[in-house]
Each structure stands twice: as C-alpha cells, then as structure tokens.
Design a protein around this motif. Structure first.
Motif, PDB file in Angstrom:
ATOM      1  N   PHE A  56       0.779  -1.240   0.000  1.00  0.00           N
ATOM      2  CA  PHE A  56       0.000   0.000   0.000  1.00  0.00           C
ATOM      3  C   PHE A  56       0.814   1.295   0.000  1.00  0.00           C
ATOM      4  O   PHE A  56       0.256   2.364  -0.162  1.00  0.00           O
ATOM      5  CB  PHE A  56      -0.985  -0.007   1.175  1.00  0.00           C
ATOM      6  N   SER A  57       2.119   1.205   0.190  1.00  0.00           N
ATOM      7  CA  SER A  57       2.918   2.432   0.130  1.00  0.00           C
ATOM      8  C   SER A  57       3.421   2.649  -1.293  1.00  0.00           C
ATOM      9  O   SER A  57       3.635   1.692  -2.043  1.00  0.00           O
ATOM     10  CB  SER A  57       4.119   2.314   1.089  1.00  0.00           C
ATOM     11  N   SER A  58       3.558   3.915  -1.666  1.00  0.00           N
ATOM     12  CA  SER A  58       4.031   4.176  -3.021  1.00  0.00           C
ATOM     13  C   SER A  58       5.487   4.675  -3.004  1.00  0.00           C
ATOM     14  O   SER A  58       6.005   5.128  -4.008  1.00  0.00           O
ATOM     15  CB  SER A  58       3.133   5.213  -3.692  1.00  0.00           C
ATOM     16  N   GLU A  59       6.107   4.575  -1.846  1.00  0.00           N
ATOM     17  CA  GLU A  59       7.506   5.021  -1.782  1.00  0.00           C
ATOM     18  C   GLU A  59       8.426   3.873  -2.181  1.00  0.00           C
ATOM     19  O   GLU A  59       8.559   2.876  -1.459  1.00  0.00           O
ATOM     20  CB  GLU A  59       7.818   5.501  -0.367  1.00  0.00           C
ATOM     21  N   TRP A  60       9.049   3.998  -3.308  1.00  0.00           N
ATOM     22  CA  TRP A  60       9.857   2.902  -3.860  1.00  0.00           C
ATOM     23  C   TRP A  60      11.301   3.368  -3.966  1.00  0.00           C
ATOM     24  O   TRP A  60      11.706   3.990  -4.934  1.00  0.00           O
ATOM     25  CB  TRP A  60       9.291   2.527  -5.230  1.00  0.00           C
ATOM     26  N   LYS A  61      12.054   3.107  -2.884  1.00  0.00           N
ATOM     27  CA  LYS A  61      13.489   3.450  -2.914  1.00  0.00           C
ATOM     28  C   LYS A  61      14.264   2.319  -2.267  1.00  0.00           C
ATOM     29  O   LYS A  61      14.926   2.515  -1.237  1.00  0.00           O
ATOM     30  CB  LYS A  61      13.737   4.750  -2.126  1.00  0.00           C
ATOM     31  N   PRO A  62      14.175   1.123  -2.828  1.00  0.00           N
ATOM     32  CA  PRO A  62      14.902   0.013  -2.196  1.00  0.00           C
ATOM     33  C   PRO A  62      16.413   0.247  -2.296  1.00  0.00           C
ATOM     34  O   PRO A  62      16.893   0.769  -3.297  1.00  0.00           O
ATOM     35  CB  PRO A  62      14.468  -1.205  -3.004  1.00  0.00           C
ATOM     36  N   GLY A  68      19.957  -2.956   3.783  1.00  0.00           N
ATOM     37  CA  GLY A  68      18.535  -2.611   3.830  1.00  0.00           C
ATOM     38  C   GLY A  68      18.333  -1.159   4.220  1.00  0.00           C
ATOM     39  O   GLY A  68      19.218  -0.312   4.033  1.00  0.00           O
ATOM     40  N   GLY A  69      17.145  -0.890   4.728  1.00  0.00           N
ATOM     41  CA  GLY A  69      16.848   0.464   5.167  1.00  0.00           C
ATOM     42  C   GLY A  69      16.178   1.321   4.119  1.00  0.00           C
ATOM     43  O   GLY A  69      15.823   2.468   4.382  1.00  0.00           O
ATOM     44  N   GLY A  70      15.975   0.784   2.918  1.00  0.00           N
ATOM     45  CA  GLY A  70      15.287   1.540   1.867  1.00  0.00           C
ATOM     46  C   GLY A  70      13.771   1.441   2.008  1.00  0.00           C
ATOM     47  O   GLY A  70      13.255   0.945   3.014  1.00  0.00           O
ATOM     48  N   LYS A  71      13.072   1.925   0.998  1.00  0.00           N
ATOM     49  CA  LYS A  71      11.603   1.854   0.999  1.00  0.00           C
ATOM     50  C   LYS A  71      11.161   0.905  -0.122  1.00  0.00           C
ATOM     51  O   LYS A  71      11.636   1.007  -1.261  1.00  0.00           O
ATOM     52  CB  LYS A  71      10.993   3.239   0.737  1.00  0.00           C
ATOM     53  N   VAL A  72      10.224   0.015   0.186  1.00  0.00           N
ATOM     54  CA  VAL A  72       9.819  -0.976  -0.817  1.00  0.00           C
ATOM     55  C   VAL A  72       8.332  -0.900  -1.148  1.00  0.00           C
ATOM     56  O   VAL A  72       7.697  -1.903  -1.477  1.00  0.00           O
ATOM     57  CB  VAL A  72      10.173  -2.415  -0.379  1.00  0.00           C
ATOM     58  N   GLY A  73       7.758   0.279  -1.079  1.00  0.00           N
ATOM     59  CA  GLY A  73       6.322   0.407  -1.397  1.00  0.00           C
ATOM     60  C   GLY A  73       6.071   0.199  -2.882  1.00  0.00           C
ATOM     61  O   GLY A  73       6.516   0.974  -3.723  1.00  0.00           O
ATOM     62  N   ALA A  74       5.330  -0.862  -3.246  1.00  0.00           N
ATOM     63  CA  ALA A  74       5.170  -1.220  -4.661  1.00  0.00           C
ATOM     64  C   ALA A  74       3.813  -0.819  -5.208  1.00  0.00           C
ATOM     65  O   ALA A  74       3.405  -1.270  -6.284  1.00  0.00           O
ATOM     66  CB  ALA A  74       5.384  -2.717  -4.835  1.00  0.00           C
ATOM     67  N   MET A 236       7.333   5.492 -15.569  1.00  0.00           N
ATOM     68  CA  MET A 236       7.387   6.637 -14.656  1.00  0.00           C
ATOM     69  C   MET A 236       6.979   6.177 -13.270  1.00  0.00           C
ATOM     70  O   MET A 236       5.982   5.465 -13.121  1.00  0.00           O
ATOM     71  CB  MET A 236       6.405   7.725 -15.115  1.00  0.00           C
ATOM     72  N   LEU A 237       7.712   6.613 -12.271  1.00  0.00           N
ATOM     73  CA  LEU A 237       7.412   6.175 -10.921  1.00  0.00           C
ATOM     74  C   LEU A 237       6.369   7.088 -10.263  1.00  0.00           C
ATOM     75  O   LEU A 237       6.602   7.701  -9.236  1.00  0.00           O
ATOM     76  CB  LEU A 237       8.696   6.154 -10.089  1.00  0.00           C
ATOM     77  N   THR A 238       5.208   7.191 -10.921  1.00  0.00           N
ATOM     78  CA  THR A 238       4.114   7.975 -10.336  1.00  0.00           C
ATOM     79  C   THR A 238       2.802   7.253 -10.617  1.00  0.00           C
ATOM     80  O   THR A 238       2.702   6.493 -11.590  1.00  0.00           O
ATOM     81  CB  THR A 238       3.980   9.365 -10.996  1.00  0.00           C
ATOM     82  N   PHE A 239       1.825   7.530  -9.774  1.00  0.00           N
ATOM     83  CA  PHE A 239       0.479   7.042 -10.092  1.00  0.00           C
ATOM     84  C   PHE A 239      -0.019   7.798 -11.319  1.00  0.00           C
ATOM     85  O   PHE A 239       0.244   8.990 -11.455  1.00  0.00           O
ATOM     86  CB  PHE A 239      -0.491   7.309  -8.929  1.00  0.00           C
ATOM     87  N   PRO A 240      -0.720   7.143 -12.224  1.00  0.00           N
ATOM     88  CA  PRO A 240      -1.242   7.862 -13.387  1.00  0.00           C
ATOM     89  C   PRO A 240      -2.431   8.741 -12.980  1.00  0.00           C
ATOM     90  O   PRO A 240      -3.261   8.328 -12.172  1.00  0.00           O
ATOM     91  CB  PRO A 240      -1.703   6.740 -14.316  1.00  0.00           C
ATOM     92  N   ASP A 241      -2.488   9.971 -13.520  1.00  0.00           N
ATOM     93  CA  ASP A 241      -3.638  10.838 -13.255  1.00  0.00           C
ATOM     94  C   ASP A 241      -4.849  10.343 -14.019  1.00  0.00           C
ATOM     95  O   ASP A 241      -5.982  10.406 -13.573  1.00  0.00           O
ATOM     96  CB  ASP A 241      -3.352  12.273 -13.709  1.00  0.00           C
ATOM     97  N   ILE A 243      -5.862   7.815 -17.940  1.00  0.00           N
ATOM     98  CA  ILE A 243      -5.301   6.746 -18.770  1.00  0.00           C
ATOM     99  C   ILE A 243      -4.313   7.274 -19.803  1.00  0.00           C
ATOM    100  O   ILE A 243      -3.676   6.497 -20.506  1.00  0.00           O
ATOM    101  CB  ILE A 243      -6.401   5.898 -19.472  1.00  0.00           C
ATOM    102  N   LEU A 244      -4.147   8.590 -19.889  1.00  0.00           N
ATOM    103  CA  LEU A 244      -3.163   9.122 -20.835  1.00  0.00           C
ATOM    104  C   LEU A 244      -1.816   9.384 -20.160  1.00  0.00           C
ATOM    105  O   LEU A 244      -0.863   9.814 -20.809  1.00  0.00           O
ATOM    106  CB  LEU A 244      -3.690  10.414 -21.473  1.00  0.00           C
ATOM    107  N   SER A 245      -1.739   9.134 -18.834  1.00  0.00           N
ATOM    108  CA  SER A 245      -0.467   9.361 -18.150  1.00  0.00           C
ATOM    109  C   SER A 245       0.416   8.132 -18.241  1.00  0.00           C
ATOM    110  O   SER A 245      -0.070   7.000 -18.328  1.00  0.00           O
ATOM    111  CB  SER A 245      -0.693   9.653 -16.672  1.00  0.00           C
ATOM    112  N   ALA A 246       1.715   8.400 -18.151  1.00  0.00           N
ATOM    113  CA  ALA A 246       2.665   7.292 -18.069  1.00  0.00           C
ATOM    114  C   ALA A 246       2.710   6.803 -16.632  1.00  0.00           C
ATOM    115  O   ALA A 246       2.446   7.549 -15.698  1.00  0.00           O
ATOM    116  CB  ALA A 246       4.041   7.753 -18.508  1.00  0.00           C
ATOM    117  N   THR A 247       3.028   5.531 -16.460  1.00  0.00           N
ATOM    118  CA  THR A 247       3.226   4.982 -15.114  1.00  0.00           C
ATOM    119  C   THR A 247       4.157   3.780 -15.273  1.00  0.00           C
ATOM    120  O   THR A 247       4.934   3.727 -16.233  1.00  0.00           O
ATOM    121  CB  THR A 247       1.879   4.608 -14.461  1.00  0.00           C
ATOM    122  N   ASN A 248       4.091   2.832 -14.348  1.00  0.00           N
ATOM    123  CA  ASN A 248       4.890   1.631 -14.483  1.00  0.00           C
ATOM    124  C   ASN A 248       4.077   0.470 -13.956  1.00  0.00           C
ATOM    125  O   ASN A 248       3.063   0.678 -13.303  1.00  0.00           O
ATOM    126  CB  ASN A 248       6.201   1.790 -13.701  1.00  0.00           C
TER     127      ASN A 248
END
Lengths: 300, 251
Positions: A56-62, A68-74, A236-241, A243-248
């Motif tokens: 549920f987290s969107s912070e992705w900085k593994p 360790g110690g990074g963020k794994v929000g997928a 792109m490491l963002t939620f899409p706004d 359906i025309l936005s890029a995401t991953n």
C-alpha cells in the motif's frame, strides 16, 4: 519370462513414461513456487519490511545493498498492472465476443476461413514485435491525437495488451459457444425468434461461464506480459492521473531492474516479492476460473 | 370434409445427394391428431421438420415440390418467423432453456414484442394450465426449469409452444425420452389439445399412434406407403408392407 517382458512392453512401459513425465512437471511447478516464496519473502524476513508497506505504500526506494533500510512500497506498480490489465480487458472483450459469435453463428464459413487464421497469426506474433509496433505507431499516434508531449501511457499499454489477449478470449469463447446445447437453438427457432434474439437471449447467457473463463485467462495473460508493456508504458514512478499518463507496472519493473540489482540485496529481494505477488495473483485467477467452471457445470 | 391445414404436393427432399423424401403427397386436416409412423430413417421426422422449415438449419438440404399452408407455399417467399409462430414444435429430447419456468414460457411472446407484465402473467398461467403443469409448478415459477423432471420439462416445452398460440403443434417423438407415467400424461394432454390445435406427431410407438391419433401415415424409405384413418391402418391396411410393419414383422 517372455510373457513378463511382453506384458511390460504392452502395459507398464507407456504408463511409466507418462507417469514419470507427469511427476516431473508437478515437481517443477512445486519447486518454482517454493523458490519464489523463498526469494520473495526475503523483503519481509531479512529486511523487516511489512507486507502492508509493500502493498500500500508508493515510496519505492529500495537500497541496492545488503544492509537494507530503503523503501519498498510497490503500490504504483500494482496499480499500474491492475489498470493496464483491466483496460486491456475492457477493450478486447467486446471484440472477442463479437468475433466468437460471428465465427460460430453468423458466418461459420467465412469465420473459419478468414477469422480463425487471423487469430492464429495474432497468437504467433512475438510480444517484442507488439511492443515495437506499439512504440513506433501507437505512442506517437496517442501523442498526436491527444496533443501530448509524448504518448507513453496506460492507454498505449492497454491497447497493446488488448491485441495480445484478444485471441485467448476469442478462442475460449468460441469453444464455450460451440458447447451450448443445440436443442436450445432449435427450440428458440421453433418459437419464431430471430437469430439475433436467440444469440442474445439464450446462447450468450448459456455460454457465460465459458466466456468468463476466457476473460479471466486473458486477464491472467495481460497481468503476466512484461516486454510489450515495458516498451510503451513510460516507466514513470508515479500514479497515473488518467489513462493518458505514463506509469509503471510490476512486470516492466522486474524486467528492467532484475539485472541491475545485487543478488540477495534489498532491491533484488523487493523485485522477487513482486514476482511472488504475480504468482499469487495468477493462483487466484486459476481459483476463480475453477469456481466459475464448476458453477457452469451445476447449471447444466 | 374437414378443413385442410397442410397440403403437400410431390415433395422431394435431398440431404446432399441422398434423397430422404420421395414425392410426398399428403393432406393434413385441421383439429385432428395425425401420426407419422415408420422405422428409423424412413423420413418421418425429416418431413415433420419441413412443416415449420426447421430444415433451414441444415445447410445441405434441398427441396422440390410444394407444401401449401394457408394458400401459400411455405417453401416459397414467406416470412419464416411468422410461419414458426403459427406452427410450433416440441422435440424428442425435452429442451427447456436454462432459465426460470416463467421465463421459458414468456420467452417466445416477449420476442414477439409482448411487454405488458400482467398480460405475460396471464399468458404464463394459461399456457401452463393447458399443458397440465400449473398445479405442479405454480409455487416455483422463478426456479430454474432444469430442476424439473423429464416429463415436467416436456410439458413445459408444450406450454412454451402453446404460449405462442399456434395453429399447429408438431411433435417429434415427444415421449420417447420419458417414462410410462409421464408418457400417459402427455398423451392425455394431446387429446385435450386437439380441440384447439392441429397436432402432428412422429412416434416410434405404434401403440401410441393407435391410442391418440385420428389418422396415421406409414412412412418407409422416404415414401408414404399408406395414409388413412388410424383404425383402418391398424386393423385393415391396404398395403402388405403396412401390415408387416404394424404386426411387428420388421421395423
């Protein structure tokens, strides 16, 4: 003695070969599952992240190391996978059902001669080709039509995937429709209904469980497809706004970073966790298909 | 002289190269039960399916000759949909749709554009009553028709046909998949239905033809050998082949 050899040849030889091969397949499946669990749980066991954070987290900085110690929000990847797959389904299903109806009821001759081979060709095209065509044709087209700086988007991924799952849904739907009791057709025609009334009110409802199986099979395929999507999604490491936005999505992220991360490091383990999640999702799809198929049997 | 419903004139029918019906001539009268008997593959079902153009569903069928229904040749330029609402059909294997009992009956009328819920309710009740099924199913009209017994399913199929208010009901071995008690019920039903409808039945059972029909046609290898009043066919047939068949010497 000769009798025993004969008996062995006639009966046991074939049976043993089949049994051994069958067991091998089961073992391979089990060991892949086991391995994915072993690797995929590292994020939570070795690096002490919570499942909640991962889902549920969107912070992705593994961290690409062993401390360790990074963020794994997928969450971004999960949402990306869900969005693209369901969009693909939304686009492909109407075409699939229409094609299946055309091939079975409206014009079987033309359907078998033209549409069936065309669908076979769809299956045979490698996914990298779909991705490349998408990249070259679809992405610029979307940019042009919607007046965007670039066309990498959920929509592009959805359309490419729709093309790829169309044959799956179509062929399973054709089977489902062909399995509808011919007595229904005769009964409906004998009551003075038109062909369309029969298709719409009797045939399709009777074939629903089979068609749903095809839809879920298509969804499973869409979920698992990596290459073609990776080429048009934009990564792109963002939620899409919209359906025309890029995401991953999950598969694209695994494909692009699996070689760039240290084996057993936090980054690498987080990718394995995504692989595990994909496996679990496909198990869920299989389960749903079984339940639907069983319900369909009960109705008959 | 009774009014003639179907007047068939030198009808030939081919499945590809195989001739299944040879020069069929038969006049079928209104408000009677006409039975077609004969050994398997003699063409009786094929002919029955000509009467509502069900053979259209088979690609390889070709026909010559006329079937006059209501002054028009039904093989000519007619509205097939309209023909089939006037000539209903009940099949060998009970084939209710996989929907509720109510919807099974309402399906045909709805497809013809009847939307009024109250009219549909009345129609469903009337049709089920005429088919002697109302009492057994009135409390579970919204349950699946597939939960009914074979005999009930077949009566439901008859009710479904009646709901279209046809002039003719074609029955293709309607009791061959049923047990004797269910068969008896359907046979009773046929005698009560003939007041309102013309009934044409294909049957494998000569006893059945004898019990329920007014006239009987004996088919053999695509031809009608003999067509006459049922008592005459069963007691004093003109043709030796008819006699051989009904006395069980072949078939």
């Amino acid at each position: 003695m000769i009798y025993l050899i004969e008996k062995f040849k006639k009966e046991y030889l074939g049976r043993s070969i089949v049994t051994v091969l069958g067991i091998v397949i089961i073992l391979v499946t089990l060991s892949i599952t086991g391995f994915l669990f072993y690797k995929g749980l590292g994020t939570f066991v070795t690096y002490n992240h919570s499942v909640w954070e991962f889902l549920f987290s969107s912070e992705w900085k593994p961290a690409d190391n062993f401390d360790g110690g990074g963020k794994v929000g997928a969450a971004i990847f999960i949402v990306g996978s869900l969005l693209i797959s369901f969009l693909a389904l939304l686009i492909a299903t109407p075409f699939s059902i229409a094609s299946a109806v055309f091939m079975t009821e409206i014009s079987p001759k033309l359907g078998k001669k033209l549409l069936q081979p065309a669908i076979g060709i769809f299956v045979g095209i490698p996914s990298v080709v779909y991705g490349w065509v998408g990249l070259t044709v679809l992405v610029p087209a979307i940019a042009h039509v919607f007046n965007l700086p670039y066309g990498f988007s959920v929509l592009a991924g959805g359309i490419v995937l729709a093309l790829m799952i169309f044959p799956t849904i179509t062929s399973v739907s054709v089977d489902a429709i062909e399995n509808v009791d011919n007595g229904y057709k005769e009964a409906s025609y004998a009551l003075g209904t038109t062909r369309w009334q029969y298709i719409y009110k009797v045939m399709l409802p009777s074939a629903t469980s089979g068609i749903l199986t095809g839809v879920i099979l298509g969804l499973a395929r869409a979920f698992g497809e990596a290459l073609a999507v990776a080429m048009v999604i934009g990564k792109m490491l963002t939620f899409p706004d919209n359906i025309l936005s890029a995401t991953n999505n999950m598969t694209a992220e695994i494909a692009s970073d699996m070689g760039n991360s240290a084996q057993g490091g936090e980054f690498n383990d987080a990718l394995w966790s995504m692989a595990l999640l994909l496996l679990i999702i496909s198990f869920i799809f299989i389960l749903i298909m079984r339940i639907i198929a069983k319900k369909g049997e009960e109705v008959k | 002289m009774d009014k003639i419903k179907f007047d068939t004139k030198s009808l030939d029918l081919f499945y590809g190269d195989f001739q299944a019906l040879k020069s069929i001539n038969i006049k079928i009268c209104e408000n009677e039960v006409t039975a077609f008997i004969g050994p398997s593959g003699c063409g009786k079902s094929t002919f029955l399916r000509c009467l509502n153009r069900m053979n259209d569903l088979i690609d390889s069928v070709k026909m010559k000759g006329e079937i006059i229904f209501d002054d028009k040749d039904i093989n000519g330029d007619i509205d097939v949909i309209n023909l089939r609402t006037r000539v209903g059909m009940v099949f060998q294997k009970p084939n209710p749709f996989p929907m509720s009992i109510y919807d099974n009956i309402a399906y045909g009328p709805k497809c013809q554009g009847l939307k009024d819920k109250r009219k549909l309710d009345t129609l469903v009740k009337e049709s089920l009553t005429k088919a002697a099924l109302w009492e057994e199913v009135k409390d579970r009209l919204n349950k699946s028709a597939l939960g009914l017994s074979g005999g009930q399913q077949q009566r439901l199929c008859i009710a479904r046909t009646i709901a279209m208010n046809p002039e003719v009901i074609l029955m293709d071995e309607p009791t061959s998949a049923l047990d004797p008690i269910a068969t008896a019920k359907i046979e009773d039903l046929m005698s009560s239905l003939k007041k309102d409808y013309t009934i044409i039945i294909v049957t494998h059972s000569m006893q059945q033809a004898g019990r329920i029909s007014d006239k009987t046609a004996f088919f053999l290898m695509g031809e009608i050998v003999e067509f006459d009043e049922t008592p005459k066919i069963f007691t004093n047939p003109n043709d030796k082949r008819t006699e051989d068949y009904i006395t069980g010497r072949f078939g």
